[in-house]
Every structure is written in C-alpha cells, then in structure tokens.
Design a protein around this motif. Structure first.
Motif, PDB file in Angstrom:
ATOM      1  N   ALA A 470     -14.156 -15.888  -0.736  1.00  0.00           N
ATOM      2  CA  ALA A 470     -13.338 -14.692  -0.925  1.00  0.00           C
ATOM      3  C   ALA A 470     -13.858 -13.546  -0.078  1.00  0.00           C
ATOM      4  N   PHE A 471     -12.914 -12.740   0.411  1.00  0.00           N
ATOM      5  CA  PHE A 471     -13.211 -11.499   1.122  1.00  0.00           C
ATOM      6  C   PHE A 471     -12.707 -10.364   0.244  1.00  0.00           C
ATOM      7  N   MET A 472     -13.618  -9.563  -0.249  1.00  0.00           N
ATOM      8  CA  MET A 472     -13.297  -8.582  -1.291  1.00  0.00           C
ATOM      9  C   MET A 472     -13.663  -7.177  -0.828  1.00  0.00           C
ATOM     10  N   PHE A 473     -12.736  -6.231  -1.000  1.00  0.00           N
ATOM     11  CA  PHE A 473     -12.931  -4.882  -0.486  1.00  0.00           C
ATOM     12  C   PHE A 473     -12.339  -3.856  -1.435  1.00  0.00           C
ATOM     13  N   ALA A 474     -12.917  -2.657  -1.400  1.00  0.00           N
ATOM     14  CA  ALA A 474     -12.301  -1.518  -2.065  1.00  0.00           C
ATOM     15  C   ALA A 474     -11.184  -0.982  -1.179  1.00  0.00           C
ATOM     16  N   TYR A 475     -10.105  -0.514  -1.776  1.00  0.00           N
ATOM     17  CA  TYR A 475      -8.954  -0.033  -1.018  1.00  0.00           C
ATOM     18  C   TYR A 475      -9.321   1.174  -0.160  1.00  0.00           C
ATOM     19  N   SER A 476      -8.813   1.163   1.085  1.00  0.00           N
ATOM     20  CA  SER A 476      -9.014   2.271   2.015  1.00  0.00           C
ATOM     21  C   SER A 476      -7.648   2.695   2.540  1.00  0.00           C
ATOM     22  N   MET A 477      -7.237   3.921   2.221  1.00  0.00           N
ATOM     23  CA  MET A 477      -5.932   4.422   2.646  1.00  0.00           C
ATOM     24  C   MET A 477      -5.868   4.532   4.168  1.00  0.00           C
ATOM     25  N   ARG A 478      -4.776   4.026   4.766  1.00  0.00           N
ATOM     26  CA  ARG A 478      -4.558   4.088   6.202  1.00  0.00           C
ATOM     27  C   ARG A 478      -3.314   4.928   6.494  1.00  0.00           C
ATOM     28  N   GLU A 479      -3.447   5.867   7.414  1.00  0.00           N
ATOM     29  CA  GLU A 479      -2.301   6.674   7.812  1.00  0.00           C
ATOM     30  C   GLU A 479      -1.199   5.794   8.391  1.00  0.00           C
ATOM     31  N   ARG A 480       0.051   6.263   8.262  1.00  0.00           N
ATOM     32  CA  ARG A 480       1.249   5.612   8.790  1.00  0.00           C
ATOM     33  C   ARG A 480       1.730   4.447   7.941  1.00  0.00           C
ATOM     34  N   THR A 481       0.934   3.973   6.989  1.00  0.00           N
ATOM     35  CA  THR A 481       1.381   2.874   6.148  1.00  0.00           C
ATOM     36  C   THR A 481       2.356   3.379   5.092  1.00  0.00           C
ATOM     37  N   HIS A 482       3.063   2.445   4.472  1.00  0.00           N
ATOM     38  CA  HIS A 482       3.986   2.787   3.388  1.00  0.00           C
ATOM     39  C   HIS A 482       3.241   3.464   2.237  1.00  0.00           C
ATOM     40  N   ALA A 483       2.062   2.961   1.922  1.00  0.00           N
ATOM     41  CA  ALA A 483       1.280   3.564   0.837  1.00  0.00           C
ATOM     42  C   ALA A 483       0.903   5.006   1.166  1.00  0.00           C
ATOM     43  N   HIS A 484       0.595   5.285   2.415  1.00  0.00           N
ATOM     44  CA  HIS A 484       0.231   6.645   2.823  1.00  0.00           C
ATOM     45  C   HIS A 484       1.411   7.590   2.657  1.00  0.00           C
ATOM     46  N   ARG A 485       2.625   7.094   2.874  1.00  0.00           N
ATOM     47  CA  ARG A 485       3.820   7.928   2.766  1.00  0.00           C
ATOM     48  C   ARG A 485       4.288   8.090   1.322  1.00  0.00           C
ATOM     49  N   LYS A 486       4.075   7.052   0.495  1.00  0.00           N
ATOM     50  CA  LYS A 486       4.722   7.035  -0.815  1.00  0.00           C
ATOM     51  C   LYS A 486       3.775   7.200  -2.003  1.00  0.00           C
ATOM     52  N   PHE A 487       2.496   6.870  -1.825  1.00  0.00           N
ATOM     53  CA  PHE A 487       1.587   6.853  -2.975  1.00  0.00           C
ATOM     54  C   PHE A 487       0.402   7.782  -2.765  1.00  0.00           C
ATOM     55  N   GLN A 488      -0.352   7.950  -3.838  1.00  0.00           N
ATOM     56  CA  GLN A 488      -1.599   8.707  -3.796  1.00  0.00           C
ATOM     57  C   GLN A 488      -2.781   7.748  -3.947  1.00  0.00           C
ATOM     58  N   ASP A 489      -3.796   7.984  -3.169  1.00  0.00           N
ATOM     59  CA  ASP A 489      -5.027   7.200  -3.293  1.00  0.00           C
ATOM     60  C   ASP A 489      -5.817   7.790  -4.458  1.00  0.00           C
ATOM     61  N   ASP A 490      -5.369   7.465  -5.670  1.00  0.00           N
ATOM     62  CA  ASP A 490      -5.792   8.202  -6.859  1.00  0.00           C
ATOM     63  C   ASP A 490      -6.825   7.494  -7.722  1.00  0.00           C
ATOM     64  N   VAL A 491      -7.305   6.336  -7.295  1.00  0.00           N
ATOM     65  CA  VAL A 491      -8.365   5.674  -8.062  1.00  0.00           C
ATOM     66  C   VAL A 491      -9.704   6.231  -7.593  1.00  0.00           C
TER      67      VAL A 491
END
Length: 600
Positions: A470-491
C-alpha cells in the motif's frame, strides 16, 4: 523599441521545431493583435494572456528579466504560419535574414555540452527522463553523472503533493548557491521539467534567478530549442503546451541504467478521470494511447536486449484504447466494458484495441519475460482483462487496485465512480477468477470533509481486503483541481496525521498476516543483484514482493536469472528465502502449476 516581428519569429522558431502537427491546428486571435499596431505591455510579468499580447509581454524587457512562455492559451495561430516575413530596409527582395525566417532552426547551442538530470516522483517521470535523454543525445548533448561537471542541470519534477514540490524549491535554492558561489565563472543552466513545470511555470521563471528553462511533459521535443533560445537571448523560456496526441511513440528511450533487467514502457499518457483530488489531468492532459504495433515491436527489441521484466506504464493504463491502423493486429473489440458497478463522469468512446488485447499481445512476445502494468483504475477491469492475467504465466499475479477511501460518501466527493460495496465486490470477483492474486493500493487520509465515521470505513475496508502492499498519504490540496474549487481542506493536520498512522498500522498488521501464507512454500524469483545499502542478494516474485535470498546457488546467478526458492520467513513488506535451483519461467510453471483457474 519592441520588435514585434522578431518576437513572433522567435515564437515560430521555437514552436515550429517542437511539433508543427500540434500547432497547425491552433487558430487563435493572436495574429490580429500582432498586425493592429497595439503596444506591448510593460509590467514585466510572465503571466500568459490571450493572443499576441502574451507573446509581446513574454519577451518585453523589464529590468533584468524577460521570459518566453508558450502554453495552450496562447502561441502562434494559423495566420502566423501563413504570414509573410518582414524584411529589413534595404534588403534584397530574394534575401532573408535568419532571424526573420519563421521555420529556420535555432542555432545548435548544445553540441558537446553536458547535462545532468535528477528524477523525482513516479515511474512515469523515469520513463519521461529516458525519452528526454534520447532527445538531448540526438541534439548533441552528453550525459554526465556529476552535477559539478554539467552545463545544464535538469530536475524532473512531481506535483502530486505539496511535499514533493517543497523538495524541488529546496533543491533549486541549493543549485542557486552553487551557481553563484562555487561556479560563478561557468554557472550551469537550470531546467525544471515534468508536472511541476506545467503547474507553476510563471512562478518558476519569476523566482529570483532560480530557473532558466521550464518544459512540460508534452514538450520534450522542443527542449534543445528552448536551451538555445535561453543561451541566445531570453532570461527565462518555457514551453508547457499540452498535446492531444503526443505519445513519443517514435522515440527510442535511453535507459537511465543500462544494466537493469527490468524496464518501464509507456503505453499511454494523460488521464480523463478528473478525480477531485488529482492534478494529473491538468499537468499531463487528456488520455491518448500509443499504437499497438510500436509497443509490441519495442517489447520485442527489449527481449532481444535481454530485458527480463517489462512494466506497461500509464496514468490510467488499463483505459488504453488504440484506434490506429495496425498492420499486424486486427481490432478484436474485447475488453471494453467497465467493471461491474463502476461509472465515469465523462463519455467513454467506443471501438479500438483495449488493454486486454495489448496485454495479451505483449505477453506473447517472450514467454520468459515477465509483464506487469501500472497504474490502473478499478473501473477498467473487465473479465477479458482478468482472463489474460489468469491464462498467461508470465503476466504477474499482482494487481494495483487504488482504493483512495473506503467510504461511499467520501468516494462521491472524490468523484471516483464507485461505492464501497462495488469495490469490495470487484476484489471478490478478481480473487474468484485469479485465486492467487495479490493486491496493492493507494489510500488518502483526511480528504476534504472526511469525518471520523468515513475514516473508520476506510480502515474497515483495509482490514476486509487485506492488501499486500500500500501507498498511504495524508491529503494535500492541489490548486486547479475540482476539490480546490469546490471544497475546503478542513481536516486539521493533527487529525490527518493520526488517521494516516491508523491506516499504516492497519496495513502492516494485515499484510504481515497475509504474507505468512507464503512461508514454507516454493516460489519463483527473478534475481536482480545486490541491494545498494547492505549488498544483500535480492529479487522479486510473481506477486510483487521483494525477496531477500541466501544459499550456495547464488554464486551461479547473474541479474536476470530465474531461481526456484523456498520461502523461510515473511514480514509485512518482504520475504526471505533460500535459493534452490536456477530455472526458467516456463520450466518452473510446468513443474509447479499456478492454482487451478477460477471462473467468472
């Protein structure tokens, strides 16, 4: 005064030499701005604008910095290619100055100069580097293994997570110190390549003399011209144009390690999935596949060169779709269905040769050559593909199946196209068809809005599946992605770290338990040589494990040999075994057949 003709000419000279097939299709409004006599902007920034104003702005001198930047939002139009070059006053009618001829090649600055390359990130970056080296070598450059001896230092970069980019910024600062302090009389150029180059082109050039050349993943053919332009005039040059059809199929890669017995072979580029967390579609463009003829031929050549393992490579490798005219392989049309219970957010195209056919054809080239593939998407595992893996002993029984999250609601925010239940059903189905299969996976901890209950679902799926790697990582917000436009990196960061550690701990417990099933069994290992750190003999098995070896038989082995082994012990990450006898892949599976075939 700004020379409008010279600016456009320099644009032509760079990009026409890059790939006129791509540029001839680009019709923009730039020619109108070039011809209407408007003045160039003078603020010295490198931000690209629409039309010719961007061309002017990129090459306008402001203080000490001026830049040439070419991307998909600007660049020469069809009108540029048809325009008549301007002649200098007094020039003969049939004479043309080199600087005024759009299709004249840039002078060859690189002949005999040395380059040094550092590779960061995924295996696709390794593959890209080998393509890059072929381009540079053909242009007269020579590779050096010593950065202190280089005329150009390249960093092949990754943009998938913030930490990866931070490493590059730190390395650039080190290179600047070396250029200004240790080698001021012969400071090397510095080039940033790959995904980070496309994502941060303006920032890289505007940084305080850190970077000379920026080149995106689809623009490596233009790199010799970029370097020549930088040497001749501009303080910073960038080409980050994304292509709809560039696959570098006609370029024979130059291997980073000529002594390796395994290679990665790029079969497709780009990604259409648009997962909300992922930057890849924005840095590498849409999916396009190499023709099957060129792939099979390259595998055949690799076999003749003694390569014993080839990994078919792509951002979404099992969505491979070749629509070219093949002289040897007729389109059979099998393997086009999605996995049961999976969907896409884009309209899928029909026809073409699919990944199941490609994998089958590659496996037939050499029964003694192992075949792997990465990185797939779970949606693209039709039964036909599973049958190819099952029925060919030289296709490895390890499947990478990225989970990302075990929560249906979180998977919906990620735009993954499946539910928790669909993923688990797929795992059961694959194990039914291929009883001895092993799974590796990717998992993200702390995606936008992830609750404790959603995190618990992920841990639960990991326990239920029992991934082998397994390759396991903590989430890292990336500009220009859908998540960057629609969500908050709130954790919160501490919550991400805790959840990630729980995921890691769960993996090691389950993987250690699953690997015990190999102890006291026979196995086939491809011997790879000695580890770099401790000089321990090692190889890899059919299931993707690293296997540490001992025994007197090792004295007769060389890298690329197959050896029958007896597994002595296992951890969560590796196996230890005694080498019994040198063998071949075909002979081993005749003596020790793989488990009885499953059925769909």
């Amino acid at each position: 005064m700004f020379n409008r003709s010279a600016a456009v000419t320099r644009t032509y000279r760079l990009l026409c030499s890059h790939d006129s097939r791509h540029l001839a299709r680009r019709v923009s409004t730039a020619a109108n701005a070039v011809s209407d006599g408007t003045s160039a902007a003078s603020d010295g920034t490198s931000t690209p604008l629409d039309g010719a104003s961007a061309i002017e702005k990129a090459v306008t001198r402001s203080g000490k910095r001026r830049h040439l930047i070419f991307n998909n939002r600007n660049g020469p139009s069809l009108q540029h290619f048809l325009a008549q070059p301007q002649r200098k006053p007094g020039a003969a009618a049939n004479a043309a100055e080199p600087d005024e001829v759009p299709y004249m090649a840039v002078s060859d600055w690189g002949q005999g100069r040395k380059y040094y390359v550092e590779v960061y990130g995924c295996q696709m970056n390794v593959s890209d580097t080998e393509i890059l080296m072929a381009v540079l070598n053909k242009a007269g450059y020579l590779r050096t293994m010593d950065a202190a001896d280089a005329d150009v230092v390249f960093l092949m970069t990754c943009a998938i997570r913030e930490k990866a980019e931070d490493r590059i910024w730190s390395r650039l600062a080190q290179l600047k110190a070396q250029r200004t302090k240790t080698r001021p009389e012969r400071a090397p150029m510095v080039g940033v390549l790959g995904c980070m180059a496309e994502r941060l082109k303006e920032r890289l050039l505007e940084a305080d003399k850190l970077v000379d050349v920026v080149c995106g993943p689809d623009a490596y053919r233009s790199l010799p011209r970029l370097l020549s332009l930088r040497a001749m005039s501009a303080d910073g040059v960038a080409n980050v144009m994304l292509s709809a059809d560039e696959t570098y199929a006609d370029i024979t890669p130059v291997r980073l390690d000529a002594n390796r017995i395994s290679v990665h072979l790029s079969v497709m580029r780009g990604c259409n999935n648009m997962c909300s967390f992922c930057i890849v579609p924005f840095t590498r463009g849409t999916e396009r596949s190499r023709d099957i003829d060129s792939i099979v031929e390259e595998v055949r050549v690799l076999s003749q060169q003694g390569i014993r393992e080839v990994t078919l490579l792509g951002q979404n490798v099992n969505s491979y779709r070749d629509t070219s005219q093949s002289g040897a392989f007729e389109t059979q049309g099998y393997g086009a269905d999605l996995s049961r219970g999976f969907s896409t957010i884009y309209r899928r195209k029909e026809g073409g040769r699919r990944f199941a056919e490609l994998l089958h054809r590659v496996a037939q080239v050499d029964p003694e050559m192992r075949v792997r593939f990465t990185s797939p998407h779970p949606k693209d595992f039709p039964d036909e593909l599973l049958y190819v893996i099952r029925d060919n002993p030289n296709v490895c029984r390890n499947i990478h199946l990225p989970l990302q999250s075990g929560s249906t609601s979180c998977l919906e925010r990620m735009r993954r196209g499946y539910s928790r239940e669909a993923f688990l059903d797929l795992v059961l189905h694959i194990r039914k068809v291929i009883p001895d299969v092993t799974f590796s996976t990717d998992v993200i901890a702390g995606f936008c809005g992830e609750t404790e209950a959603e995190h618990a679902d992920t841990v639960g799926v990991m326990r239920e599946v029992g991934f082998d790697m397994a390759f396991m990582f903590a989430y890292s917000m990336r500009e220009r992605t859908h998540a960057h436009r629609k969500f908050q990196d709130d954790v919160p960061a501490d919550a991400k770290a805790r959840r990630l550690q729980e995921i890691i701990d769960t993996f090691h417990v389950t993987a250690r338990k699953r690997n015990q099933r190999f102890v006291d069994t026979q196995g086939l290992v491809l011997y790879e040589g000695l580890t770099k750190r401790h000089a321990r003999p090692f190889g890899s098995d059919d299931h993707g494990h690293k296997v540490f070896l001992n025994g007197s038989v090792l004295a007769d082995l060389k890298p690329g040999d197959y050896v029958r082994v007896f597994i002595d012990s296992a951890t969560s990450a590796s196996l230890s075994a005694t080498a019994i006898k040198k063998t071949t892949l075909s002979a081993y599976y005749q003596q020790f057949p793989q488990p009885e075939f499953g059925v769909a």
